[in-house]
Write an enzyme that holds these catalytic residues in place. Structure first.
Site, short mmCIF file in Angstrom:
data_model
loop_
_atom_site.label_atom_id
_atom_site.label_comp_id
_atom_site.label_asym_id
_atom_site.label_seq_id
_atom_site.Cartn_x
_atom_site.Cartn_y
_atom_site.Cartn_z
N CYS A 2 0.77 -1.11 0.04
CA CYS A 2 0.03 0.01 -0.01
C CYS A 2 0.85 1.19 -0.02
O CYS A 2 1.88 1.39 0.60
CB CYS A 2 -0.87 0.17 1.22
N ARG A 28 4.11 -0.34 -4.68
CA ARG A 28 3.83 -0.87 -3.22
C ARG A 28 2.58 -1.74 -3.30
O ARG A 28 2.24 -2.41 -2.13
CB ARG A 28 3.94 0.24 -2.47
N TRP A 76 -2.57 -2.69 -1.81
CA TRP A 76 -2.09 -4.09 -1.72
C TRP A 76 -3.14 -4.90 -0.74
O TRP A 76 -2.80 -4.76 0.43
CB TRP A 76 -0.58 -4.47 -1.54
N ASN A 102 -1.97 2.32 5.54
CA ASN A 102 -0.78 1.37 5.14
C ASN A 102 -0.65 0.68 6.35
O ASN A 102 -0.11 1.17 7.55
CB ASN A 102 0.48 1.80 4.47
N GLY A 103 -0.57 -0.76 6.42
CA GLY A 103 -0.38 -1.62 7.51
C GLY A 103 -1.51 -2.51 7.96
O GLY A 103 -2.19 -2.76 7.00
N GLU A 489 18.32 -17.25 -5.92
CA GLU A 489 17.85 -15.90 -6.37
C GLU A 489 17.40 -16.04 -8.02
O GLU A 489 16.50 -15.46 -8.15
CB GLU A 489 19.04 -14.74 -6.39
N LYS A 493 13.81 -15.04 -8.95
CA LYS A 493 13.46 -14.02 -10.05
C LYS A 493 12.46 -14.44 -11.27
O LYS A 493 11.49 -14.04 -11.63
CB LYS A 493 14.69 -13.63 -11.11
N GLU A 496 8.71 -14.87 -9.79
CA GLU A 496 7.83 -13.89 -9.32
C GLU A 496 7.58 -12.87 -10.49
O GLU A 496 6.37 -12.43 -10.41
CB GLU A 496 8.63 -13.12 -8.24
N HIS A 512 19.58 -36.38 -4.03
CA HIS A 512 18.82 -36.86 -2.69
C HIS A 512 17.29 -36.65 -2.93
O HIS A 512 16.63 -36.22 -2.01
CB HIS A 512 19.36 -36.11 -1.43
N LYS A 614 6.27 -4.09 -3.55
CA LYS A 614 7.72 -4.02 -3.39
C LYS A 614 8.31 -3.97 -1.79
O LYS A 614 9.20 -4.62 -1.53
CB LYS A 614 7.97 -2.67 -4.05
C1 F6R Z 1 12.16 -10.10 -4.67
C2 F6R Z 1 11.94 -9.20 -3.72
C3 F6R Z 1 11.66 -9.46 -2.23
C4 F6R Z 1 12.34 -8.39 -1.49
C5 F6R Z 1 11.79 -8.70 0.16
C6 F6R Z 1 12.93 -7.94 1.01
O1 F6R Z 1 12.53 -9.66 -5.97
O2 F6R Z 1 12.20 -8.11 -4.33
O3 F6R Z 1 12.02 -10.90 -2.24
O4 F6R Z 1 13.80 -8.89 -1.53
O5 F6R Z 1 10.43 -8.49 0.13
O6 F6R Z 1 12.74 -6.67 0.89
P1 F6R Z 1 13.81 -5.73 1.62
O7 F6R Z 1 14.97 -5.79 0.89
O8 F6R Z 1 13.21 -4.23 1.19
O9 F6R Z 1 13.77 -5.91 2.85
#
Ligand code: F6R
Length: 619
Positions: A2, A28, A76, A102-103, A489, A493, A496, A512, A614
């Protein structure tokens, strides 16, 4: 998770400004959006435009009207599905108060019951609506109560987290407050207009003078004044902080997506994170934000990295680095698990919180737990002035600049750069690395940005590979040692942004269990570079080939052995040679590009993948 924006000032186009800010906050959350503004008249009235959908769609429903006071929200969903009725702003029964939130209000069920018993009528399924009714309950102009008094009394009853902005048709002001969710006040150029935002990016087109609120603080904004008070209504003296980057750095420019721009920014980002810290001629590392006496560094008995998602993958890499270079036992923990497992910590444990945003609720909660249990703490953070940056005792800013694409890319390489610097710094002080070895590492480290650039210059070759593999439903990602976190990682990527199921695994573990999945419909992405486990991963690839699995592999330039065991429909992406410990910088970039090109080919919304936000500011 949000985004909130608000404006009060001389500009009669407050709604337009708030919509513009919301579109910059959309990363967000973007399942619904809305604004509320005051329409002048006798009496003045609140007008609301809100709906399910993205900011741009909701804005189409707005018929421009003069107003100099407006609040907005991009959502969100946590409580209540995305719908018009659940979209913010929410109103009280008399429609005289509007709030954006937001929260999460954790005790909303009890509060709702109390308010319903008192006769309040609710229309949405959200937790946030209780706030509008609570403020209504306390807001009574006849008793000379101001909006800020009512807000103060209302938020005292809330459990959970909030960043809020509130308006009333009876007063020309915005009241904003925070506990756990960011709120930044922007000060207009001639100090008779004010803004509120969940982050600094949305403020950039209007101002670079800000006052970030601390938890428990309340901002009262009128057209010519900005007051910050605490929960006891005591006036706070706050310093104005300047935003350190410019508007251009938060725009996507000639790139099709923010994610692509951010991937291409990585050589610069690595350089900037190193700048002034890596003294190449002297062969030393300096970290101004980690001012620790040599004795203190020598007394560290254990390091625990806490983080989420991509930042956790950086932390996992940090564990390998710290153990190899500085010989300190290290662990990397999911921040969402750490706090609730009664961690064993003492003054010789160093807890390092890693976060791009500095606002991730799980990481903040774990950092606080670590401090409460007497550990020393460091924050590795991108966003200057964020909660983790302020609450960790020591810090390293990573200077990635604003990261707007929801899938994190450049923040990861910047975090990893900071972790190499920290490991080399600790290693030197603890004498686990000789001056000679350090010089060799420092020199190669300085060459990494140009090697990353070489991979980026060859991005089209990775696009060709993505064009061949984008249609699979599943993917296995294998890596070992330093490249195991990179495999995780890369898989994150891919899933997501393209919604292809991808599982990252340590290559040696494949036999395994996961090998049971392998057939011609289940391809593997193998990180197969020339390091100390090269031969082992080669064997894993042979095992996959024996079961007709298709391979895409990241290989070191000039490695002809791999090509001998691969078939025609397998593909390789070459990367330049480096020292084994620096490969993660070079192996992660093709994986980011691969995910990007697969998502592009599938027609997905690369910068705003479904269901994601985000910054996850709720636990
Ligand atoms: C993946 C991604 C999330 C963030 C996670 C932590 O691409 O962006 O997995 O890495 O939500 O966010 P931060 O780094 O802002 O604490």
């Amino acid at each position: 998770m949000c985004g909130i924006s608000a404006y009060i000032g001389k500009n009669n186009n407050a709604a337009e400004i708030v919509f513009n800010m919301l579109s910059r906050l959309e990363y967000r959350g973007y399942d619904s959006a809305g604004i509320a503004y005051i329409k002048k008249g006798k009496p003045a009235k609140i007008s609301v435009v809100r709906d399910k959908g993205m900011v741009e769609d909701v804005k189409e429903q707005y018929i421009p009207e003069h107003s100099d006071l407006c609040i907005g929200h991009t959502r969100w969903a946590t409580h209540g599905e995305p719908s018009k009725i659940n979209a913010h702003p929410h109103l009280d029964c008399k429609q005289e108060i509007a709030i954006v939130h937001n929260g999460i209000i954790e005790n909303y069920i009890a509060l709702k019951k109390m308010l319903e018993d008192e006769g309040h009528k609710f229309v949405s399924a959200t937790d946030s609506e209780v706030l509008a009714h609570l403020i209504e309950k306390f807001y009574d102009n006849d008793n000379v109560l101001t909006l800020e008094d009512a807000v103060r009394q209302a938020i005292a009853l809330l459990r959970g987290s909030y960043g809020i902005a509130v308006i009333s048709s009876k007063e020309e002001k915005i009241v904003a407050a925070r506990l756990g969710s960011p709120i930044i006040v922007g000060i207009g150029k001639d100090e008779n207009e004010y803004f509120v935002s969940s982050d600094t990016n949305a403020l950039l087109p209007y101002t670079n003078s800000t006052i970030p609120l601390n938890d428990g603080e309340i901002a009262i904004l009128t057209k010519n004044d900005c007051k910050i008070i605490n929960k006891d209504a005591i006036l706070m003296q706050k310093k104005i902080e300047k935003i350190l980057y410019n508007l251009q750095s938060a725009e996507k420019g000639e790139y099709a997506h923010y994610m692509l721009k951010e991937i291409f920014e990585q050589p610069r980002v690595i350089n900037e994170t190193m700048r002034g810290r890596l003294r190449i001629e002297e062969g030393i590392v300096m970290l101004g934000g980690v001012r620790m006496k040599d004795e203190e560094i020598r007394s560290i008995s254990r390091i625990v990295f806490i983080a989420c998602g991509t930042s956790l993958h950086a932390g996992m890499l940090g564990k390998y680095l710290i153990e190899e270079i500085a010989r300190i036992p290290a662990e990397a923990e999911y921040a969402s698990e750490f706090k609730y497992k009664f961690p064993v910590l003492d003054k010789n444990t160093l807890v390092i919180a890693i976060s791009q945003s500095g606002e991730t609720a799980d990481t903040i909660a774990s950092l606080r737990e670590a401090r409460a249990r007497g550990a020393n703490t460091i924050g590795i953070v991108n966003v200057v002035g964020s909660t983790i940056a302020r609450e960790a005792e020591k810090g390293i800013y990573v200077y990635a600049g604003p990261e707007i694409g929801v899938a994190s890319t450049k923040a990861f390489t910047a975090q990893v750069t900071a972790l190499y610097l920290l490991s080399l710094y600790f290693g030197r002080i603890r004498n686990t690395i000789s001056g000679f070895a350090l010089r060799e590492l420092v020199e190669e480290f300085a060459r990494i940005p140009e090697k990353v650039q070489k991979i980026l210059d060859n991005a089209n070759a990775i696009k060709d590979i993505a064009d061949e593999f984008y249609n699979y439903r599943d993917f296995l990602y294998l890596g070992r040692g330093y490249n195991f976190p990179v495999a995780l990682e890369g898989a994150l990527k891919l899933k997501e942004i393209s919604y292809i199921h991808a599982e990252g695994y340590p290559a040696g573990e494949m036999k395994h269990g996961p090998i049971a999945m392998i057939d011609e419909g289940f391809p593997t992405m193998a990180v197969l570079i020339k390091d100390n486990v090269y031969n082992k991963i080669m064997s894993n690839v042979e095992e996959i080939k024996a079961r007709h699995g298709r391979i895409a592999a990241i290989t070191t330039e000039g490695d002809d052995n791999v090509k001998k065991i691969l078939k025609k429909d397998d593909k390789v992406m070459d990367i330049p040679e480096t020292l084994p410990i620096f490969y993660p910088f070079l192996t992660v970039v093709p994986l980011q590009l691969f995910a990007y090109f697969c998502a592009l080919k599938l027609g997905k919304n690369v910068d705003k993948p479904r269901n994601l936000a985000k910054s996850v500011t709720v636990e």
